[in-house]
Design a protein around this motif. Structure first.
Motif, PDB file in Angstrom:
ATOM      1  N   LEU A 164       0.933  -1.545  -0.231  1.00  0.00           N
ATOM      2  CA  LEU A 164      -0.329   0.033  -0.646  1.00  0.00           C
ATOM      3  C   LEU A 164       0.915   0.813   0.127  1.00  0.00           C
ATOM      4  O   LEU A 164       0.505   1.803  -0.713  1.00  0.00           O
ATOM      5  N   CYS A 211       1.726   1.477  -3.462  1.00  0.00           N
ATOM      6  CA  CYS A 211       0.587   2.384  -4.485  1.00  0.00           C
ATOM      7  C   CYS A 211       0.426   3.691  -4.105  1.00  0.00           C
ATOM      8  O   CYS A 211       0.289   4.199  -5.031  1.00  0.00           O
ATOM      9  N   VAL A 259      -7.412   0.656   0.630  1.00  0.00           N
ATOM     10  CA  VAL A 259      -6.039   1.000   1.584  1.00  0.00           C
ATOM     11  C   VAL A 259      -6.861   0.737   3.087  1.00  0.00           C
ATOM     12  O   VAL A 259      -6.114   1.060   3.686  1.00  0.00           O
ATOM     13  N   ASN A 288      -2.922   2.892   8.175  1.00  0.00           N
ATOM     14  CA  ASN A 288      -2.050   1.944   7.199  1.00  0.00           C
ATOM     15  C   ASN A 288      -1.390   3.191   6.216  1.00  0.00           C
ATOM     16  O   ASN A 288       0.130   3.469   6.120  1.00  0.00           O
ATOM     17  N   ASN A 347      -3.937  -5.254  -4.530  1.00  0.00           N
ATOM     18  CA  ASN A 347      -2.973  -3.911  -4.969  1.00  0.00           C
ATOM     19  C   ASN A 347      -2.097  -4.131  -5.748  1.00  0.00           C
ATOM     20  O   ASN A 347      -1.371  -2.957  -6.487  1.00  0.00           O
TER      21      ASN A 347
END
Length: 436
Positions: free
Chosen positions: A125, A128, A285, A309, A418
């Motif tokens: 994540l 990303c 997310v 996160n 993801n």
């Protein structure tokens, strides 16, 4: 007139040994995942589990991680199918280097490192976000019901448990009485030192089933008491906790932590999986999972998970009517998140669950925004993601059992989603990473 065809050289020996990396193109997903695992992810928690030098050398944890992630990205989830692909598919062979593990090794690796593998979600994540695929300008939250690794026909209500246990006990008692009578008759016919026929095996099986039902009933009773003693209600004192669970309370003998849940296609034995999806590139997310039919209790924890996160809150958040209540709208105000949550179909603020001033104000706010309201993103974001997971990659049933294991398995599924988003939206620097 004859036609000349290209040579078909299936038996021609190769003069130079090929590299397994040549099995796939330079921009292939297999190369990207290998580069991601080898150069961008920290596998310290997984590798740290291999401290002892005893026994045969295990497969490289990085290779096993890449193999599992590549399987999930391609909709190949079972250990047997992954092992079969590692023997037969050139893209999988390019990852295992012509040394495929068997299905038991794949299964054991996933079980042993399930939590750590799911924990890679946070690292991907962050990548990303660095690639510009996550902005947190708008995040939409939704849940989807997914089948458990259990049949709903293996579930039984507490009321049915009581009835069935009594029936089985009476049946076993009749057969034991018949067996005793038969033993007495055989003693008279053959003498006491001679043994008669063994009891039918199914009598013992039914005795075990009685014990299993009784254990499930006891667990249901304990759970009912615990919930009753822990609840808090305003106004009049709550009634004393009942000694008996709700007669309709269900328990499944295969996966006791799963529940029968209603979906648009009927009832399933399953879990309620949650995903918060960013509007920039449909990256997940935050994720969550439990065994409750309702979504309402998930709103605040999922909003907090987004901040945990990524270190910041979303500017806007949308969700459907299943998440709407005065308490949830208050929670979003306290977190300074601009929320767009459908208030349901109640005509007046006091109608329905959680109806109040904030719910009425939200109803007017969404109505005033019309087609330009940010609420429209609620269906444009999570539903395509669930479609990609369930339809495109065929994940419609969990492999593991128990809410903790299933929650980590859902984390693996979200992680694979993801990774695909990261591969599809790779920047020049990420492309260079993939090609080495």
């Amino acid at each position: 007139m004859s036609k000349t065809f290209r040579p078909w050289t299936i038996d021609q020996p190769l003069l130079l040994p090929p590299s397994v990396q040549d099995f796939v193109g330079e921009d292939h997903l297999a190369r990207f995942i290998l580069a991601l695992v080898l150069e961008a992810l920290d596998l310290g928690e997984i590798e740290g589990a291999y401290a002892s030098e005893r026994g045969q050398p295990p497969f490289d944890p990085a290779m096993m991680t890449a193999l599992l992630l590549y399987g999930y990205c391609n909709g190949v989830y079972s250990s047997r199918r992954i092992a079969k692909a590692a023997r037969e598919r050139v893209d999988f062979l390019s990852i295992v280097g012509l040394d495929p593990p068997d299905f038991r090794t794949v299964s054991d690796f996933r079980k042993r490192h399930l939590k750590a593998l799911s924990g890679l979600f946070g690292q991907v994540l962050k990548l990303c976000e660095q690639a510009g695929l996550v902005k947190l300008g708008h995040v939409a939250l939704d849940g989807t019901k997914i089948k458990a690794n259990a049949s709903k026909h293996k579930a039984m209500s507490y009321e049915r448990m009581e009835k069935r246990a009594a029936e089985l006990e009476a049946e076993v008692e009749r057969w034991l009485s018949a067996a005793e009578a038969a033993d007495a008759e055989e003693d008279r016919a053959f003498g006491r030192d001679k043994s008669g026929e063994e009891l039918p095996k199914w009598v013992a099986d039914k005795k075990k089933r009685v014990e299993k039902i009784r254990a499930a009933k006891a667990k249901a009773q304990a759970e009912e008491r615990r919930q009753a003693e822990g609840r808090k209600k305003p106004g009049r004192p709550a009634a004393p906790p009942s000694e008996e669970p709700d007669p309709k309370a269900q328990k499944n003998f295969t996966d006791p932590e799963s529940r029968i849940m209603k979906t648009k296609d009927g009832f399933i034995q399953g879990y309620n999986a949650q995903a918060a999806v960013d509007a920039t590139a449909q990256v997940i997310v935050a994720h969550g999972l439990d065994a409750k039919q309702s979504d309402q209790h998930q709103l605040a924890p999922m909003a907090d998970a987004i901040e945990a996160n990524l270190g910041k809150k979303p500017t806007q958040l949308s969700a459907d009517a299943g998440y709407c209540s005065d308490a949830n709208l208050t929670a979003m105000e306290e977190r300074e998140i601009d929320a767009y949550i459908a208030p349901g179909r109640a005509k007046h603020a006091g109608e329905g669950e959680g109806g109040g001033a904030r719910v009425a104000a939200m109803r007017e706010r969404i109505k005033a925004g019309g087609h330009s309201s940010p609420y429209r993103l609620r269906k444009q974001l999570p539903e395509p993601v669930f479609g990609q997971i369930k339809q495109a990659r065929g994940f419609r049933q969990f492999l593991l059992r128990g809410v903790e294991k299933v929650a980590n398995e859902w984390g693996l599924v979200c992680l694979a989603h993801n990774i695909l988003k990261l591969a599809q939206g790779r920047t020049p620097s990420l492309a260079a990473l993939a090609t080495g």
